[in-house]
Design a protein around this motif. Structure first.
Motif, PDB file in Angstrom:
ATOM      1  N   ASP A 281       0.856  -1.180   0.000  1.00 29.54           N
ATOM      2  CA  ASP A 281       0.000   0.000   0.000  1.00 29.54           C
ATOM      3  C   ASP A 281       0.890   1.227   0.000  1.00 29.54           C
ATOM      4  OD1 ASP A 281       1.067  -0.110   2.528  1.00 29.54           O
ATOM      5  OD2 ASP A 281      -0.739   0.543   3.547  1.00 29.54           O
ATOM      6  N   ASP A 282       0.279   2.398   0.180  1.00 32.56           N
ATOM      7  CA  ASP A 282       1.066   3.603   0.416  1.00 32.56           C
ATOM      8  C   ASP A 282       1.606   3.482   1.825  1.00 32.56           C
ATOM      9  OD1 ASP A 282       0.541   5.296  -2.029  1.00 32.56           O
ATOM     10  OD2 ASP A 282      -1.483   4.767  -1.422  1.00 32.56           O
ATOM     11  N   ILE A 283       2.824   3.059   1.952  1.00 31.98           N
ATOM     12  CA  ILE A 283       3.336   2.405   3.160  1.00 31.98           C
ATOM     13  C   ILE A 283       3.306   3.317   4.378  1.00 31.98           C
ATOM     14  CG2 ILE A 283       5.341   1.245   4.148  1.00 31.98           C
ATOM     15  CD1 ILE A 283       6.088   0.452   1.268  1.00 31.98           C
ATOM     16  N   SER A 284       2.767   2.774   5.458  1.00 30.94           N
ATOM     17  CA  SER A 284       2.725   3.497   6.725  1.00 30.94           C
ATOM     18  C   SER A 284       3.370   2.710   7.852  1.00 30.94           C
ATOM     19  CB  SER A 284       1.266   3.817   7.092  1.00 30.94           C
ATOM     20  OG  SER A 284       0.488   2.626   7.119  1.00 30.94           O
ATOM     21  N   ASN A 289      14.635   3.418  12.818  1.00 30.63           N
ATOM     22  CA  ASN A 289      15.613   3.479  11.724  1.00 30.63           C
ATOM     23  C   ASN A 289      15.202   2.663  10.508  1.00 30.63           C
ATOM     24  OD1 ASN A 289      17.451   5.136  13.163  1.00 30.63           O
ATOM     25  ND2 ASN A 289      18.114   3.343  14.339  1.00 30.63           N
ATOM     26  N   TYR A 290      13.943   2.222  10.476  1.00 27.36           N
ATOM     27  CA  TYR A 290      13.469   1.438   9.342  1.00 27.36           C
ATOM     28  C   TYR A 290      12.965   2.369   8.231  1.00 27.36           C
ATOM     29  CZ  TYR A 290      13.826  -2.333  12.706  1.00 27.36           C
ATOM     30  OH  TYR A 290      14.297  -3.225  13.639  1.00 27.36           O
ATOM     31  N   HIS A 291      12.975   1.834   7.021  1.00 28.08           N
ATOM     32  CA  HIS A 291      12.632   2.649   5.851  1.00 28.08           C
ATOM     33  C   HIS A 291      11.596   1.939   4.988  1.00 28.08           C
ATOM     34  CE1 HIS A 291      15.892   5.743   6.106  1.00 28.08           C
ATOM     35  NE2 HIS A 291      16.388   4.824   6.922  1.00 28.08           N
ATOM     36  N   PRO A 292      10.842   2.724   4.215  1.00 28.60           N
ATOM     37  CA  PRO A 292       9.889   2.129   3.268  1.00 28.60           C
ATOM     38  C   PRO A 292      10.400   2.214   1.838  1.00 28.60           C
ATOM     39  CG  PRO A 292       9.259   4.386   3.680  1.00 28.60           C
ATOM     40  CD  PRO A 292      10.554   4.164   4.425  1.00 28.60           C
ATOM     41  N   PHE A 293       9.970   1.279   1.039  1.00 29.74           N
ATOM     42  CA  PHE A 293      10.176   1.356  -0.408  1.00 29.74           C
ATOM     43  C   PHE A 293       8.923   0.795  -1.065  1.00 29.74           C
ATOM     44  CE2 PHE A 293      11.448  -0.602  -4.462  1.00 29.74           C
ATOM     45  CZ  PHE A 293      11.966   0.511  -5.101  1.00 29.74           C
ATOM     46  N   ASP A 294       8.270   1.617  -1.852  1.00 27.42           N
ATOM     47  CA  ASP A 294       7.032   1.214  -2.526  1.00 27.42           C
ATOM     48  C   ASP A 294       7.402   0.423  -3.784  1.00 27.42           C
ATOM     49  OD1 ASP A 294       4.629   0.965  -3.858  1.00 27.42           O
ATOM     50  OD2 ASP A 294       3.944   2.980  -3.366  1.00 27.42           O
ATOM     51  N   ILE A 295       7.344  -0.896  -3.657  1.00 32.83           N
ATOM     52  CA  ILE A 295       7.762  -1.772  -4.758  1.00 32.83           C
ATOM     53  C   ILE A 295       6.947  -1.522  -6.018  1.00 32.83           C
ATOM     54  CG2 ILE A 295       7.806  -4.192  -5.505  1.00 32.83           C
ATOM     55  CD1 ILE A 295       8.515  -4.974  -2.659  1.00 32.83           C
ATOM     56  N   LEU A 296       5.679  -1.168  -5.856  1.00 31.97           N
ATOM     57  CA  LEU A 296       4.797  -1.040  -7.014  1.00 31.97           C
ATOM     58  C   LEU A 296       4.936   0.288  -7.738  1.00 31.97           C
ATOM     59  CD1 LEU A 296       1.565  -2.606  -5.490  1.00 31.97           C
ATOM     60  CD2 LEU A 296       3.366  -3.731  -6.810  1.00 31.97           C
ATOM     61  N   HIS A 297       5.450   1.312  -7.059  1.00 26.21           N
ATOM     62  CA  HIS A 297       5.442   2.645  -7.668  1.00 26.21           C
ATOM     63  C   HIS A 297       6.789   3.363  -7.654  1.00 26.21           C
ATOM     64  CE1 HIS A 297       1.345   1.896  -5.975  1.00 26.21           C
ATOM     65  NE2 HIS A 297       1.011   2.201  -7.207  1.00 26.21           N
ATOM     66  N   ASP A 298       7.639   3.061  -6.678  1.00 22.55           N
ATOM     67  CA  ASP A 298       8.917   3.765  -6.592  1.00 22.55           C
ATOM     68  C   ASP A 298       9.871   3.312  -7.693  1.00 22.55           C
ATOM     69  OD1 ASP A 298       8.031   5.188  -4.454  1.00 22.55           O
ATOM     70  OD2 ASP A 298       9.208   4.116  -2.935  1.00 22.55           O
ATOM     71  N   HIS A 710      16.822  19.852  16.073  1.00 20.64           N
ATOM     72  CA  HIS A 710      16.809  18.813  15.033  1.00 20.64           C
ATOM     73  C   HIS A 710      15.628  17.897  15.307  1.00 20.64           C
ATOM     74  CE1 HIS A 710      18.167  15.735  12.213  1.00 20.64           C
ATOM     75  NE2 HIS A 710      17.909  14.851  13.160  1.00 20.64           N
ATOM     76  N   PHE A 711      14.885  17.566  14.245  1.00 23.68           N
ATOM     77  CA  PHE A 711      13.672  16.756  14.408  1.00 23.68           C
ATOM     78  C   PHE A 711      13.607  15.678  13.342  1.00 23.68           C
ATOM     79  CE2 PHE A 711      12.836  20.808  16.329  1.00 23.68           C
ATOM     80  CZ  PHE A 711      12.150  20.496  17.487  1.00 23.68           C
ATOM     81  N   GLU A 712      13.106  14.521  13.768  1.00 21.97           N
ATOM     82  CA  GLU A 712      12.764  13.435  12.849  1.00 21.97           C
ATOM     83  C   GLU A 712      11.401  12.915  13.272  1.00 21.97           C
ATOM     84  OE1 GLU A 712      14.372   9.141  11.132  1.00 21.97           O
ATOM     85  OE2 GLU A 712      15.679  10.370  12.397  1.00 21.97           O
ATOM     86  N   ILE A 713      10.411  13.144  12.415  1.00 24.13           N
ATOM     87  CA  ILE A 713       9.020  12.844  12.757  1.00 24.13           C
ATOM     88  C   ILE A 713       8.365  12.110  11.600  1.00 24.13           C
ATOM     89  CG2 ILE A 713       6.826  13.808  13.574  1.00 24.13           C
ATOM     90  CD1 ILE A 713       8.359  16.383  14.274  1.00 24.13           C
ATOM     91  N   LEU A 714       7.607  11.066  11.899  1.00 25.87           N
ATOM     92  CA  LEU A 714       6.820  10.366  10.887  1.00 25.87           C
ATOM     93  C   LEU A 714       5.436  11.008  10.838  1.00 25.87           C
ATOM     94  CD1 LEU A 714       7.800   6.654  11.666  1.00 25.87           C
ATOM     95  CD2 LEU A 714       8.844   8.232  10.035  1.00 25.87           C
ATOM     96  N   ILE A 715       5.082  11.513   9.673  1.00 22.78           N
ATOM     97  CA  ILE A 715       3.842  12.266   9.497  1.00 22.78           C
ATOM     98  C   ILE A 715       2.929  11.522   8.526  1.00 22.78           C
ATOM     99  CG2 ILE A 715       2.820  14.448   8.752  1.00 22.78           C
ATOM    100  CD1 ILE A 715       4.486  14.789  11.227  1.00 22.78           C
ATOM    101  N   ASP A 716       1.670  11.359   8.913  1.00 28.63           N
ATOM    102  CA  ASP A 716       0.667  10.772   8.015  1.00 28.63           C
ATOM    103  C   ASP A 716      -0.551  11.680   8.019  1.00 28.63           C
ATOM    104  OD1 ASP A 716      -0.876   9.243   6.397  1.00 28.63           O
ATOM    105  OD2 ASP A 716      -1.040   7.520   7.720  1.00 28.63           O
ATOM    106  N   GLY A 717      -0.406  12.851   7.406  1.00 27.97           N
ATOM    107  CA  GLY A 717      -1.482  13.832   7.393  1.00 27.97           C
ATOM    108  C   GLY A 717      -0.915  15.218   7.526  1.00 27.97           C
ATOM    109  N   GLY A 792       0.152   8.193   2.431  1.00 24.16           N
ATOM    110  CA  GLY A 792       0.940   7.273   3.229  1.00 24.16           C
ATOM    111  C   GLY A 792       1.642   8.015   4.344  1.00 24.16           C
ATOM    112  N   THR A 793       2.699   7.444   4.876  1.00 24.82           N
ATOM    113  CA  THR A 793       3.480   8.078   5.936  1.00 24.82           C
ATOM    114  C   THR A 793       4.769   8.628   5.365  1.00 24.82           C
ATOM    115  OG1 THR A 793       2.574   6.604   7.627  1.00 24.82           O
ATOM    116  CG2 THR A 793       4.654   7.695   8.144  1.00 24.82           C
TER     117      THR A 793
END
Length: 822
Positions: A281-284, A289-298, A710-717, A792-793
């Motif tokens: 999906d649109d990965i969330s 330290n984990y990462h996403p990769f959209d196999i279908l679209h990236d 310094h900030f690292e934030i996961l945003i979904d919206g 997605g996120t």
């Protein structure tokens, strides 16, 4: 006490209700009693019996005591305890019993006592039989006459999974609860937290996770259940690809070798894990330290089509999970694009071709065409290939937040008929159901009603759904309230569907409920920037789509509102029969909250329609209609807010009220404002220009700027990062909440006017920008706007810098809320 052989009892057609405290002798062999499934089920039955003043005495002898209620529990391989039963009675118990099934028969004696005999197909089936007795006890508040043969209608009953902390098998209690409601597949931890990655601290952390999960797997296995891990794909630790992003290319064979290695690592570390579920999906589903990769679209450099990528993933995952480790693979078809596999039959057929193996592979598909909204046609991607499918069911209450105190939604009719529809096909490929596990039906809530309904459907797809509603009400409210409360519960789907949804904007759309979401009347656009213009344009689009069927739309809204009113009226007719004042008040509050929500929505739509009518035709009649509708809406909102426990966000409603009030006061001023404020596309362009100016300022003054944080934030919206002094907080605006991976403030934000400059390191295309610079008017607080478009996120990694103005004329917007005010 004198005992009699069982064959001395006599048959009577009906059992008379027992008015005094019940006592039961419970005969079960020691061998069966000590089996984990029956031991847990028996423990639950005994505990539940005590609530209703029913005593169960566990015995092992094969004879009954005259005048005593007796329960005999065996599995089909045990004959000793049944030898003295009448032949015609034993014949009913000797039918072929599936391993997970059971037979229960009741023998009523002339002295008004009962003999209930349960024969299970195995210790698992016996435990299921004990839980059915428990269910009947909860419904009737006594152990009634039971004559039935039951077995699960589907071989797979899998607990739904999503995100990091999965529900259904994450704790011992969740596993026991899942077992009680018939699940045979559960999960408790995401794959990312189980793979022994070649990195620290992830490897050490995951070794601890594995230690934690092993006893849970053992418990699940002892109950005849399977244990699986879930993840969105592709989510990974960079070490999987040797920290080389160039390997993230579906056109490279090495890419697929690394994907397979993820699952080799998983099953090597957890050989007793029974399977995996993945979702594209649109990965969330990632964090830390984990990462996403959209196999279908990236990776647009890879020319491989969507369907080719999907097929490659299925074959490679299957090769490892099934081929190498002989495990089970669940593929969840879901995404946020309406033209893709989860709801498009032609796309499904191009992916699930003959080259995709069928062994140990299950495809999970939602019952709805899209998400858990009403006005959704049933999903048309079932029964298109030989691949076995699982129907995903989700609570149909997208308008309800966890603490909005609404009356529960009952979706039984929609669920059952969807299931019947899928099963009616020749050679149907439906093999199971998926819904939330680890949740008890012993509470009054939408989620609990949903769990109980699907528990009943997994055993009996053609069950009388009205009876299910009755039984759920009996369990939670008591038998005396079951009938009238079931009538109310059965009305809820119509009340919510027609009271909150708009049919002209629903059918044919992926999102059939765009103007509301989980406890919120959504405000579209940038309300903090565009003065509400974006939301007004959004409402106008709704208005124009409804306009050809305006009267019919209002009739439907009226129907939903009348249903909600009728629900409350029905309750008022019976509330004096409710002995518990606390329960009566809770039910009345929920019904009032639901009625007020639907009434507010009705007035919201009526005001919107009259607002646009007045903008088009500024007659006195149109103005009066808008004024009357606006007054009703303001009163509805006030009534809604004043109900104890109110917790609904009226963002979109408040925007409309502000614009409608301005239109009533000065129509030309309202029109002038709507014309003056740029469109969202134009505002996006201004934001991008501001971000370019941030870079220019940073380059120009880099030597004298001070790093603030310094900030690292996961945003979904959409979210706001507020900083004041040496503290920060995040205000959630839309969609799913943020997750802070790291946040550091290197110095306090001064109590004076300074310039804050964001510098993005790794963010989505609409990079962070400053909504408000610190000033005396906001008590020297800065607010950073974070928007994760396109979906997605998104991972937002950025720094904030401080610059002393010192009379510098910097070309930046300091307060967006005032920028378009003329």
């Amino acid at each position: 006490m004198r005992t009699l052989p069982i064959f001395f009892v006599c048959f009577t057609p009906l059992c008379t209700a027992i008015l005094h405290a019940e006592e039961w002798n419970f005969h079960i062999s020691k061998q069966l009693k000590d089996k984990t499934p029956t031991a847990i089920a028996l423990e639950d039955l005994i505990a539940e019996s005590k609530k209703y003043n029913i005593s169960l005495s566990i015995l092992s002898e094969g004879k009954i005591q005259q005048g005593k209620n007796t329960m005999i529990v065996v599995n089909k391989t045990e004959k000793e305890l049944l030898k003295n039963l009448p032949k015609e009675f034993k014949d009913k118990l000797s039918e072929d019993i599936p391993e997970e099934g059971f037979v229960i028969q009741t023998l009523c004696q002339s002295d008004n006592s009962k003999i209930v005999v349960l024969v299970g197909g195995s210790e698992i089936g016996t435990a299921h039989g004990l839980y059915w007795i428990l269910d009947r006890l909860q419904v009737n508040r006594t152990i009634p006459e039971i004559n039935t043969k039951r077995a699960p209608a589907f071989p797979v009953r899998i607990a739904g999974s999503w995100g990091r902390n999965l529900h259904g098998g994450a704790t011992e209690q969740q596993i026991k609860t899942s077992f009680r409601y018939g699940f045979n597949w559960v999960s408790g931890m995401n794959t990312l937290d189980l793979v022994p990655w070649n990195s620290e601290p992830e490897k050490k952390n995951n070794q601890e996770h594995i230690k934690k999960i092993k006893p849970l797997m053992d418990l699940a296995h002892s109950l005849g259940m399977h244990y699986f891990a879930f993840s969105n794909e592709l989510t990974y630790h960079p070490s999987l690809f040797d920290n080389n992003p160039e390997l993230l290319n579906p056109c490279l064979s090495e890419f697929w070798e690394r994907v397979k290695e993820k699952y080799r690592l998983l099953f090597t570390a957890l050989p007793d894990l029974d399977g995996i579920e993945i979702c594209l999906d649109d990965i969330s589903g990632f964090w830390d330290n984990y990462h996403p990769f959209d196999i279908l679209h990236d990776c647009p450099d890879c020319p491989m089509s969507y369907e080719e990528r999907y097929r490659l993933l299925l074959k490679n995952i299957h090769e490892v999970v099934v081929g190498e480790f002989n495990k089970t693979y669940f593929q969840k078809n879901w995404g946020l694009r309406e033209y893709e596999i989860h709801c498009q039959p032609e796309v499904f057929k191009k992916v699930f071709t003959d080259e995709i193996p069928t062994n140990n592979l299950f495809v999970k598909i939602k019952v709805t065409r899209a998400d858990r909204w009403w006005f959704q046609p049933y999903n048309r991607t079932f029964n298109l290939s030989p691949h076995r499918t699982i129907v995903i069911f989700e609570p149909m209450n997208y308008y309800e937040g966890s603490d909005t105190n609404l009356f529960p939604t009952f979706s039984g009719e929609y669920f059952q008929n969807g299931l019947k529809y899928f099963l009616s096909a020749d050679n149907t490929n439906v093999s199971g159901l998926s819904y939330l596990g680890g949740i008890s039906a012993n509470e009054w809530s939408t989620r609990s009603a949903y769990v109980y309904t699907l528990y009943r459907l997994t055993w009996e797809p053609n069950v009388d759904i009205r009876q299910v509603a009755h039984d759920y009400c009996a369990i939670n409210l008591g038998p005396e309230l079951a009938e009238p409360m079931a009538d109310i519960l059965m009305d809820t789907a119509n009340a919510y569907k027609y009271g909150l949804f708009l049919e002209p904007i629903a059918y044919g759309q992926f999102n059939s409920f765009p103007h509301m979401r989980v406890g919120t009347f959504v405000a579209e656009g940038y309300p903090l920037i565009d003065l509400g213009k974006g939301h007004i344009q959004f409402l106008k689009n709704i208005y124009l789509q409804c306009l050809p069927w305006c009267e019919f739309t209002k009739t439907q809204l009226n129907f939903g509102l009348s249903k909600a009113k009728n629900m409350l009226e029905k309750f008022n007719n019976i509330k004096n029969k409710i002995k518990s004042e606390e329960l009566s008040n809770k039910l009345e509050l929920q019904l009032n909250m639901t009625l007020s929500l639907i009434n507010t929505h009705f007035d919201y739509m009526e005001t919107a329609f009259n607002f646009f009518d007045y903008l088009e035709n500024s007659s006195v009649e149109k103005k009066n209609s808008l004024q009357n509708a606006l007054l009703k809406l303001i009163n509805s909102c006030e009534t809604f807010r004043n109900i104890p426990g109110f917790n609904y966000k009226l963002d979109g409603v408040n925007v409309l009220i502000e614009h409608a009030q301005r239109a009533v006061k000065d129509l030309q001023a309202e029109k002038k404002l709507l014309e003056a404020v740029p469109s969202q596309k134009e505002i996006d362009q201004i934001i991008q220009e501001q971000q370019e100016k941030y870079k220019e300022i940073f380059k120009l003054y880099q030597g004298i700027m001070k790093r603030l944080g310094h900030f690292e934030i996961l945003i979904d919206g959409q979210d706001l990062l507020h900083i004041q002094g040496n503290e920060y907080r995040i205000e959630h605006l839309r969609w799913d909440g943020p997750e802070v991976v790291s946040a550091q403030l290197f110095s306090p934000l001064p109590q004076k006017e300074v310039i804050v400059i964001p510098m993005d390191m790794d963010t989505r295309p609409l990079h962070p920008f400053v909504l408000y610079q610190p000033s005396a008017s906001n008590n020297y607080q800065t607010s950073i706007y974070l928007d994760d478009r396109p979906g997605g996120t998104g991972r937002f990694v950025f720094d904030l810098y401080l610059l002393e103005p010192d009379g510098k004329d910097l070309p930046i917007i300091k307060n967006w809320s005032e920028y378009f005010v003329k």
